[in-house]
Design a protein around this motif. Structure first.
Motif, PDB file in Angstrom:
ATOM      1  N   ARG A   5       2.481 -34.197 -35.259  1.00 36.68           N
ATOM      2  CA  ARG A   5       3.235 -35.396 -35.627  1.00 36.68           C
ATOM      3  C   ARG A   5       4.608 -35.404 -34.972  1.00 36.68           C
ATOM      4  O   ARG A   5       5.099 -36.426 -34.514  1.00 36.68           O
ATOM      5  N   THR A   6       5.253 -34.249 -34.916  1.00 35.92           N
ATOM      6  CA  THR A   6       6.564 -34.158 -34.272  1.00 35.92           C
ATOM      7  C   THR A   6       6.456 -34.508 -32.794  1.00 35.92           C
ATOM      8  O   THR A   6       7.305 -35.216 -32.244  1.00 35.92           O
ATOM      9  N   SER A   7       5.384 -34.029 -32.171  1.00 33.92           N
ATOM     10  CA  SER A   7       5.193 -34.286 -30.751  1.00 33.92           C
ATOM     11  C   SER A   7       4.962 -35.779 -30.483  1.00 33.92           C
ATOM     12  O   SER A   7       5.540 -36.367 -29.573  1.00 33.92           O
ATOM     13  N   LEU A   8       4.145 -36.404 -31.316  1.00 36.34           N
ATOM     14  CA  LEU A   8       3.879 -37.839 -31.200  1.00 36.34           C
ATOM     15  C   LEU A   8       5.187 -38.628 -31.323  1.00 36.34           C
ATOM     16  O   LEU A   8       5.464 -39.551 -30.569  1.00 36.34           O
ATOM     17  N   ARG A   9       6.011 -38.196 -32.270  1.00 35.46           N
ATOM     18  CA  ARG A   9       7.267 -38.880 -32.558  1.00 35.46           C
ATOM     19  C   ARG A   9       8.228 -38.758 -31.386  1.00 35.46           C
ATOM     20  O   ARG A   9       9.005 -39.657 -31.116  1.00 35.46           O
ATOM     21  N   GLY A  10       8.231 -37.617 -30.724  1.00 33.66           N
ATOM     22  CA  GLY A  10       9.191 -37.417 -29.645  1.00 33.66           C
ATOM     23  C   GLY A  10       8.815 -38.127 -28.364  1.00 33.66           C
ATOM     24  O   GLY A  10       9.665 -38.364 -27.522  1.00 33.66           O
ATOM     25  N   THR A  11       7.533 -38.469 -28.184  1.00 36.43           N
ATOM     26  CA  THR A  11       7.101 -38.992 -26.894  1.00 36.43           C
ATOM     27  C   THR A  11       6.568 -40.419 -26.990  1.00 36.43           C
ATOM     28  O   THR A  11       7.114 -41.334 -26.390  1.00 36.43           O
ATOM     29  N   PHE A  13      21.017 -42.114 -38.168  1.00 35.81           N
ATOM     30  CA  PHE A  13      21.401 -41.571 -36.854  1.00 35.81           C
ATOM     31  C   PHE A  13      20.749 -40.249 -36.461  1.00 35.81           C
ATOM     32  O   PHE A  13      20.131 -40.171 -35.425  1.00 35.81           O
ATOM     33  N   ASN A  14      20.902 -39.168 -37.243  1.00 31.77           N
ATOM     34  CA  ASN A  14      20.348 -37.858 -36.868  1.00 31.77           C
ATOM     35  C   ASN A  14      20.812 -37.378 -35.499  1.00 31.77           C
ATOM     36  O   ASN A  14      20.042 -36.771 -34.761  1.00 31.77           O
ATOM     37  N   LEU A  15      22.044 -37.644 -35.142  1.00 34.06           N
ATOM     38  CA  LEU A  15      22.558 -37.124 -33.872  1.00 34.06           C
ATOM     39  C   LEU A  15      22.954 -35.665 -34.040  1.00 34.06           C
ATOM     40  O   LEU A  15      23.324 -35.223 -35.120  1.00 34.06           O
ATOM     41  N   MET A  16      22.864 -34.918 -32.942  1.00 34.90           N
ATOM     42  CA  MET A  16      23.281 -33.516 -32.960  1.00 34.90           C
ATOM     43  C   MET A  16      24.808 -33.479 -32.869  1.00 34.90           C
ATOM     44  O   MET A  16      25.381 -33.941 -31.869  1.00 34.90           O
ATOM     45  N   PRO A  17      25.483 -32.922 -33.888  1.00 32.99           N
ATOM     46  CA  PRO A  17      26.947 -33.052 -33.965  1.00 32.99           C
ATOM     47  C   PRO A  17      27.704 -32.357 -32.840  1.00 32.99           C
ATOM     48  O   PRO A  17      28.815 -32.769 -32.509  1.00 32.99           O
ATOM     49  N   LEU A  27      18.488 -35.524 -24.634  1.00 36.40           N
ATOM     50  CA  LEU A  27      17.712 -34.477 -25.321  1.00 36.40           C
ATOM     51  C   LEU A  27      16.199 -34.696 -25.356  1.00 36.40           C
ATOM     52  O   LEU A  27      15.453 -33.771 -25.009  1.00 36.40           O
ATOM     53  N   PRO A  28      15.710 -35.866 -25.765  1.00 35.12           N
ATOM     54  CA  PRO A  28      14.246 -36.000 -25.880  1.00 35.12           C
ATOM     55  C   PRO A  28      13.511 -35.849 -24.555  1.00 35.12           C
ATOM     56  O   PRO A  28      12.305 -35.621 -24.557  1.00 35.12           O
ATOM     57  N   GLN A  29      14.221 -35.933 -23.438  1.00 27.71           N
ATOM     58  CA  GLN A  29      13.561 -35.807 -22.140  1.00 27.71           C
ATOM     59  C   GLN A  29      13.306 -34.355 -21.759  1.00 27.71           C
ATOM     60  O   GLN A  29      12.636 -34.090 -20.764  1.00 27.71           O
ATOM     61  N   ALA A  61      19.692 -45.540 -27.974  1.00 22.11           N
ATOM     62  CA  ALA A  61      19.472 -45.125 -26.580  1.00 22.11           C
ATOM     63  C   ALA A  61      18.565 -43.896 -26.551  1.00 22.11           C
ATOM     64  O   ALA A  61      17.671 -43.787 -25.705  1.00 22.11           O
ATOM     65  N   ARG A  62      18.780 -42.974 -27.469  1.00 16.06           N
ATOM     66  CA  ARG A  62      17.948 -41.764 -27.527  1.00 16.06           C
ATOM     67  C   ARG A  62      16.495 -42.116 -27.846  1.00 16.06           C
ATOM     68  O   ARG A  62      15.560 -41.540 -27.290  1.00 16.06           O
ATOM     69  N   ALA A  63      16.307 -43.071 -28.751  1.00 15.50           N
ATOM     70  CA  ALA A  63      14.943 -43.452 -29.132  1.00 15.50           C
ATOM     71  C   ALA A  63      14.196 -44.106 -27.971  1.00 15.50           C
ATOM     72  O   ALA A  63      12.972 -44.083 -27.926  1.00 15.50           O
TER      73      ALA A  63
HETATM   74  P1  ADP Z   1      11.171 -31.488 -39.440  1.00 17.08           P
HETATM   75  O1  ADP Z   1       9.732 -31.570 -39.069  1.00 17.08           O
HETATM   76  O2  ADP Z   1      11.654 -30.116 -39.780  1.00 17.08           O
HETATM   77  O3  ADP Z   1      11.587 -32.539 -40.421  1.00 17.08           O
HETATM   78  P2  ADP Z   1      11.517 -32.640 -36.892  1.00 17.08           P
HETATM   79  O4  ADP Z   1      10.430 -31.863 -36.267  1.00 17.08           O
HETATM   80  O5  ADP Z   1      11.313 -34.023 -37.309  1.00 17.08           O
HETATM   81  O6  ADP Z   1      12.029 -31.823 -38.135  1.00 17.08           O
HETATM   82  O7  ADP Z   1      12.751 -32.617 -35.943  1.00 17.08           O
HETATM   83  C1  ADP Z   1      13.324 -31.419 -35.457  1.00 17.08           C
HETATM   84  C2  ADP Z   1      14.654 -31.783 -34.837  1.00 17.08           C
HETATM   85  O8  ADP Z   1      14.433 -32.671 -33.723  1.00 17.08           O
HETATM   86  C3  ADP Z   1      15.531 -32.563 -35.826  1.00 17.08           C
HETATM   87  O9  ADP Z   1      16.853 -32.094 -35.709  1.00 17.08           O
HETATM   88  C4  ADP Z   1      15.415 -33.987 -35.407  1.00 17.08           C
HETATM   89  O10 ADP Z   1      16.619 -34.686 -35.621  1.00 17.08           O
HETATM   90  C5  ADP Z   1      15.127 -33.881 -33.916  1.00 17.08           C
HETATM   91  N1  ADP Z   1      14.261 -34.973 -33.487  1.00 17.08           N
HETATM   92  C6  ADP Z   1      13.094 -35.351 -34.037  1.00 17.08           C
HETATM   93  N2  ADP Z   1      12.567 -36.388 -33.385  1.00 17.08           N
HETATM   94  C7  ADP Z   1      13.416 -36.655 -32.375  1.00 17.08           C
HETATM   95  C8  ADP Z   1      13.448 -37.616 -31.327  1.00 17.08           C
HETATM   96  N3  ADP Z   1      12.499 -38.532 -31.171  1.00 17.08           N
HETATM   97  N4  ADP Z   1      14.461 -37.587 -30.481  1.00 17.08           N
HETATM   98  C9  ADP Z   1      15.426 -36.688 -30.627  1.00 17.08           C
HETATM   99  N5  ADP Z   1      15.472 -35.764 -31.570  1.00 17.08           N
HETATM  100  C10 ADP Z   1      14.485 -35.756 -32.446  1.00 17.08           C
END
Ligand code: ADP
Ligand code: ADP
Length: 232
Positions: A78-84, A93-97, A107-109, A154-156
């Motif tokens: 699921r994490t992989s699907l979400r990132g790509t 936001f969830n930005l890296m501080p 980052l996602p690239q 922009a990150r999304a």
């Molecule tokens: P968890 O499964 O522990 O809830 P995630 O796997 O969702 O965490 O995310 C791990 C880290 O990657 C988190 O800090 C989150 O903010 C970041 N992250 C998740 N999805 C993305 C994305 N699409 N782009 C950038 N960062 C992401």
């Protein structure tokens, strides 16, 4: 084809009195379409987006994203699907501080096999398109709420995901910036991206092709909008 398909989806939160956040929702989102979700506070909009964005799993029913039944995936899948494949614009936001705006967008690239220069150029392009060309080197806490929201946007979008999910994407933005963000969504839609946007604001929802109205965890009605305005 179908980008997202929900079949009789239910989500019940069990904190004392059970809350049926989604109560039998079935919905098909065609590939390349632009859908808005509207509804009063508590109607289930965020719950719906979190299920489609694989941040949560339903109590019952099926959620299919890009032909994959996401309710059967492991956390890693699921994490992989979400990132790509899915670009998810978080409300918070969830930005890296410790990373700059540019680094956050790049980052996602990391997992895409592009060179460092290519990643920077792509991130730079996206930051410029959300109006933050002059804020590349700022840390998140040096940016306003609306600017942070645009960095997250922009990150999304930086990996050119097939599906973009945005929950109140223009909530914090002034009118001019909001218009820029909505124009950017229209550009992605024109390029074939499937857009699903939650908004409680009619003028934002009207940029879509149709509006799904939620009420008490159910689809109250689906409003098809005329292709007009900037459509060709
Ligand atoms: P968890 O499964 O522990 O809830 P995630 O796997 O969702 O965490 O995310 C791990 C880290 O990657 C988190 O800090 C989150 O903010 C970041 N992250 C998740 N999805 C993305 C994305 N699409 N782009 C950038 N960062 C992401
Ligand atoms: P909306 O986004 O339309 O405001 P939500 O999907 O956030 O609606 O919430 C739908 C319902 O589910 C509300 O009654 C809300 O209080 C409840 N809810 C949402 N998240 C949770 C949670 N984590 N735990 C318990 N109840 C929740």
């Amino acid at each position: 084809g179908t980008a997202v398909s929900l079949e009789d989806v239910r989500k019940t939160y069990q904190l004392g009195e059970p809350v049926h956040a989604l109560d039998g929702v079935s919905l098909t989102v065609p590939r390349g379409s632009y859908t808005a979700i509207m509804g009063p506070s508590g109607s289930g909009k965020s719950t719906l987006m979190n299920l489609v964005g694989c941040l949560d799993t339903p109590t019952a029913g099926t959620v299919i994203v890009n032909d994959t039944d996401v309710t059967t995936l492991s956390d890693r899948e699921r994490t992989s699907l979400r990132g790509t494949e899915v670009g998810f614009v978080f409300q918070t936001f969830n930005l890296m501080p410790r990373l700059t705006a540019l680094e956050n967008v790049a980052l996602p690239q990391l997992f895409q096999g592009a060179s460092k220069n290519e990643r920077r150029e792509r991130a730079r392009d996206l930051l410029a398109r959300v109006g933050l060309a002059d804020r590349e080197d700022h840390l998140p806490n040096e940016l306003s709420g609306g600017q942070r929201q645009r960095v997250a946007l922009a990150r999304a979008l930086v990996n050119d995901p097939a599906l973009v999910l945005a929950d109140e994407p223009s909530g914090n933005l002034d009118t001019e910036t909001e218009a820029d963000v909505l124009d950017l969504f229209a550009e992605f839609h024109d390029a074939g991206t499937t857009m699903v946007v939650v908004s409680h604001e009619r003028h934002v929802a009207e940029r879509a092709e149709r509006i799904v109205h939620l009420l008490d965890g159910k689809i109250e009605r689906i409003e098809e909008l005329d292709e007009s305005g900037d459509a060709d």
